[in-house]
Design an enzyme around this catalytic site. Structure first.
Site: not given
Ligand code: AQP
Length: 350
Positions: A118, A211, A214
């Protein structure tokens, strides 16, 4: 003193809640309600760890906080039996983070791959909050002395850090912990990650090696929980594939990340193993498999999107769920924090 088996997990209100969040986390949250006492948190303190341009500013934060809450409820989380709240409304998260900042080691945090990803190349310009993110996450979990944490695979390393922090706190303050009535010297549990969902790592629809996320700049890379049927259909039809027909056995997916991802999504949504899905679709063209996937995705996600829309029209109701949840969370949090402060030796009014 016996530990209660308690589940804690969180989702950041950073917009674009997607199928990966749903299958990797929220589906499990719903299931675990049957056997555990659960706290599900909209982690708004985590959401502001990147620049305002990333999280969108105050109005966007509030909108996204209500949206994640609505997604929890629409997916089947019961806010009366369990606790749904936003992190910023329970002061203990920030307070326990400070104590843990003094337990965790800089070297531990320096190894966190999410920070490296990040922060990117411009590390000097990353916020201190982004660096400290995993310590806040440890505080989130341990403030409730939670024993189980359902997360996607990407959070595994952070969970290991939470375990290390719990263990070091218990070691550093062992005598004091015993002196406060915990004969086994264990005040904080070692939280267990539950990385067991139907799809613990859903990949981008544009690149099967990344992966679903968001923050991906391409909206076509993910299926958002608020997408309508036409948008879901368009995204799946555009999803990257390869020219080969689908294999008939799982082994044939090993070197084909995009095909593997789409079959994995189908399997997760239908509650069947990948081998079953390949028995139905193996040997056939992607186009007919994609049509079936569209149908399944729409059937599973439309009711959730419809309920989220209904809740979005009633923000007062959603806010009330969060207020009520924060009050109940705070009762548990205050108890843990009071004891943790006593264990450390902070003097207080008796
Ligand atoms: N691609 C994924 N597959 C399975 N699980 C996922 N999670 C996120 N992406 C995937 C799980 O969703 C939960 C909430 O995630 P979060 O909002 O706390 O943050 P994150 O993991 O940073 O989600 P993103 O969507 O990937 O956001 P960015 O783009 O900011 O990095 C967690 O349990 C996570 O494991």
């Amino acid at each position: 003193m016996a530990m209660v088996e308690r589940v804690f997990s969180g989702v950041q209100p950073t917009g674009n809640l997607h199928l990966g969040n749903y299958l990797g986390a929220i589906v499990n949250f719903v299931k675990l309600q049957e056997n555990y006492s659960c706290l599900y948190c909209v982690v708004d303190l985590h959401a502001i760890t990147q620049g305002v341009d990333v999280w969108g500013g105050p109005a966007e934060l509030a909108r996204n906080t209500r949206e994640v809450t609505a997604a929890f409820i629409a997916s089947g989380i019961d806010p009366k039996k369990h606790i749904v709240f936003n992190q910023s409304q329970v002061p203990g998260h920030a307070e326990l983070t400070w104590i843990f900042n003094c337990v965790a080691r800089v070297g531990w945090l320096s190894r966190m791959t999410q920070f490296k990803e990040k922060a990117g190349k411009d590390r000097e310009n990353a916020s201190v909050g982004l660096y400290d993110y995993p310590v806040l996450m440890a505080a989130d979990i341990l403030l409730y002395r939670a024993t189980h944490v359902p997360v996607g695979e990407d959070q595994k390393q952070h969970l290991e850090l939470s375990r290390d922090i719990a263990q070091k706190f218990n070691n550093d303050f062992g005598d004091s912990i015993r002196g406060h009535g915990f004969g086994d010297g264990l005040f904080f549990p070692q939280p267990e990650p539950l990385i067991t969902g139907p799809a613990t790592r859903v990949m981008s629809l544009r690149d099967g090696t990344k992966k679903m996320s968001k923050s991906d700049s391409s909206d076509n890379s993910r299926i958002n929980l608020t997408d309508d049927a036409d948008t879901i259909a368009q995204k799946i039809r555009k999803a990257k594939t390869d020219p080969e027909p689908l294999p008939t056995e799982e082994k044939g997916l090993e070197t084909r990340p995009e095909a593997d991802n789409l079959v994995g999504i189908y399997a997760a949504l239908s509650g069947r193993p990948k081998s079953d899905v390949l028995r139905d679709f193996g040997g056939g063209q992607f186009s007919s498999f994609k049509n079936a996937l569209v149908e399944l995705c729409v059937a599973k996600l439309s009711p959730i999107a419809a309920e989220m829309k209904r809740l979005a029209a009633d923000p007062g109701h959603v806010d009330q769920i969060l207020i009520d949840g924060a009050e109940r969370a705070n009762v548990i949090a205050e108890q843990t924090l009071k004891t943790a402060k006593d264990i450390v030796g902070f003097v207080r009014k008796r």
